[in-house]
Design an enzyme around this catalytic site. Sequence first.
Site, short mmCIF file in Angstrom:
data_model
loop_
_atom_site.label_atom_id
_atom_site.label_comp_id
_atom_site.label_asym_id
_atom_site.label_seq_id
_atom_site.Cartn_x
_atom_site.Cartn_y
_atom_site.Cartn_z
N LYS A 14 -21.91 7.36 74.63
CA LYS A 14 -22.68 6.85 75.77
C LYS A 14 -22.81 5.33 75.74
O LYS A 14 -22.84 4.69 76.79
CB LYS A 14 -24.07 7.47 75.77
CG LYS A 14 -24.09 8.87 76.33
CD LYS A 14 -25.47 9.24 76.81
CE LYS A 14 -25.48 10.60 77.44
NZ LYS A 14 -26.83 11.05 77.77
N LYS A 42 -14.94 16.87 78.21
CA LYS A 42 -16.05 17.73 78.63
C LYS A 42 -16.32 17.53 80.13
O LYS A 42 -16.25 16.40 80.61
CB LYS A 42 -17.27 17.29 77.81
CG LYS A 42 -18.45 18.18 77.87
CD LYS A 42 -19.58 17.63 77.00
CE LYS A 42 -20.28 16.47 77.66
NZ LYS A 42 -21.59 16.14 77.07
N LYS A 48 -21.53 14.87 84.02
CA LYS A 48 -22.14 14.19 85.17
C LYS A 48 -21.57 12.79 85.34
O LYS A 48 -21.53 12.24 86.43
CB LYS A 48 -23.65 14.01 84.94
CG LYS A 48 -24.46 15.25 84.89
CD LYS A 48 -25.90 14.93 84.42
CE LYS A 48 -26.61 16.21 84.01
NZ LYS A 48 -27.87 16.02 83.32
P1 TYM Z 1 -27.87 17.32 79.45
O1 TYM Z 1 -28.78 17.06 80.58
O2 TYM Z 1 -26.74 16.40 79.21
O3 TYM Z 1 -27.23 18.75 79.59
C1 TYM Z 1 -28.04 19.88 79.84
C2 TYM Z 1 -27.45 21.11 79.19
O4 TYM Z 1 -26.15 21.36 79.69
C3 TYM Z 1 -25.24 21.52 78.60
N1 TYM Z 1 -23.93 21.00 79.00
C4 TYM Z 1 -22.80 21.72 78.92
N2 TYM Z 1 -22.56 22.97 78.50
C5 TYM Z 1 -21.29 23.40 78.57
N3 TYM Z 1 -20.26 22.64 79.01
C6 TYM Z 1 -20.45 21.38 79.44
N4 TYM Z 1 -19.44 20.66 79.90
C7 TYM Z 1 -21.78 20.86 79.40
N5 TYM Z 1 -22.33 19.66 79.74
C8 TYM Z 1 -23.64 19.78 79.48
C9 TYM Z 1 -25.84 20.68 77.47
O5 TYM Z 1 -25.36 21.10 76.21
C10 TYM Z 1 -27.32 20.96 77.66
O6 TYM Z 1 -27.66 22.19 77.06
N6 TYM Z 1 -29.77 16.14 74.99
C11 TYM Z 1 -29.82 17.19 76.02
C12 TYM Z 1 -31.18 17.29 76.70
C13 TYM Z 1 -32.32 17.57 75.77
C14 TYM Z 1 -32.57 18.77 75.07
C15 TYM Z 1 -33.80 18.56 74.35
C16 TYM Z 1 -31.89 19.98 74.99
C17 TYM Z 1 -33.33 16.70 75.47
N7 TYM Z 1 -34.22 17.31 74.61
C18 TYM Z 1 -34.33 19.55 73.55
C19 TYM Z 1 -32.45 20.97 74.17
C20 TYM Z 1 -33.65 20.75 73.46
C21 TYM Z 1 -28.75 16.83 77.03
O7 TYM Z 1 -28.00 15.94 76.85
O8 TYM Z 1 -28.79 17.53 78.16
#
Ligand code: TYM
Length: 339
Positions: A117, A201, A204
């Site tokens: 990032k 991957k 967004k």
């Molecule tokens: P974020 O917002 O990037 O993504 C949200 C969820 O979507 C999953 N994800 C995917 N799963 C499969 N294939 C993909 N291409 C893909 N892209 C995203 C992510 O693994 C996530 O489950 N750091 C986390 C947010 C967070 C969080 C937490 C999660 C903050 N605190 C505590 C669990 C527990 C994140 O980047 O989410």
Amino acid sequence: MSKTSHTPRVFSGVQPSGAMHLGNYLGALKKFAILQHEHECLYCIVDLHAITVWQDPTVLKQQTREIAAAYLASGVDPKKAIIYPQSNVRAHTELAWYFNCVARTGWVNRMTQFKDKAGKNTERASVGLYTYPVLQAADILAFKATHVPVGEDQKQHLELSRDIAQKFNNDFNVPDFFPLPEALTQGPGARVMSLRDGTAKMSKSDPSDNSRINLTDNADIIVKKFKKAKTDMGVMPAPGEDLSERPEVDNLISIYSALSEMNRKQVVAQFEGQGFGVFKPALADLAVEKLAPITLLMSRYLSDPDEIDRILLAGAEKAAEISEPIMRDVRKIIGFLGA
Ligand code: TYM
């Protein structure tokens, strides 16, 4: 879910930092709705994480409601699970600071997501982006959550959460105070790849909108995007065929499997030897069938933002009721005066 000595509790979060896509849905949201029937669940909209990179304040508010609408539209029931914005529950920031003092810089330096990032110029990244995974550990452990449904990209952050929990328990001699949370990443949707590049991957932040299916895409757009999805000159593989050199085909099979509830073997058996001219429309139809009701429900929820806000504020109160006694214990354990 494996057994722990702690009461099972599920926690997860999604950042309100852009349109939700198929990867978010298959890797996380789809599991949220399933888990709420069996366990106590908290699903957070992690706006504090979102602001580790610049967010326009008006857009942030709107995107927070959009994530809430996506939770609700994918079947999360606010009577069963708690949904709330992270910034409305103080325990997150408080525990994150304590954990900043527990986690070692060497551990945080190893986090690959920061490197991805921040890009080349890490000196210009916010300090928040650097300590992002520490806040994530605080999110989970402020509720002593034991299980975390996430996509595979979050595995490393979950490992760090376990290390922080373990070190806190050791440092303060409170064995088993924090559980060591476990990532729930099973299933074919745990790593959905870009439709333009099977080695990247679905994300967004990918500049190409054709690389992902957004939860707000209509049927025509979904069909077009799958039609344009990168494949190769071959046909659909035979059972047992090695797909390591065909990552795009591998990805489309996983997506079909995750959406259809068929396992990959069954999908391969069904389409063996067929051209992509047959498989792609079948996949697009399936995606439209599964996603159109969610898209429709999302827009219905979004037409009543006051109701979303009510649900989120009520959720934040419930979340604070769970985290506050835990935080009181934490303050006592650390040795703060008056705790
Ligand atoms: P974020 O917002 O990037 O993504 C949200 C969820 O979507 C999953 N994800 C995917 N799963 C499969 N294939 C993909 N291409 C893909 N892209 C995203 C992510 O693994 C996530 O489950 N750091 C986390 C947010 C967070 C969080 C937490 C999660 C903050 N605190 C505590 C669990 C527990 C994140 O980047 O989410």
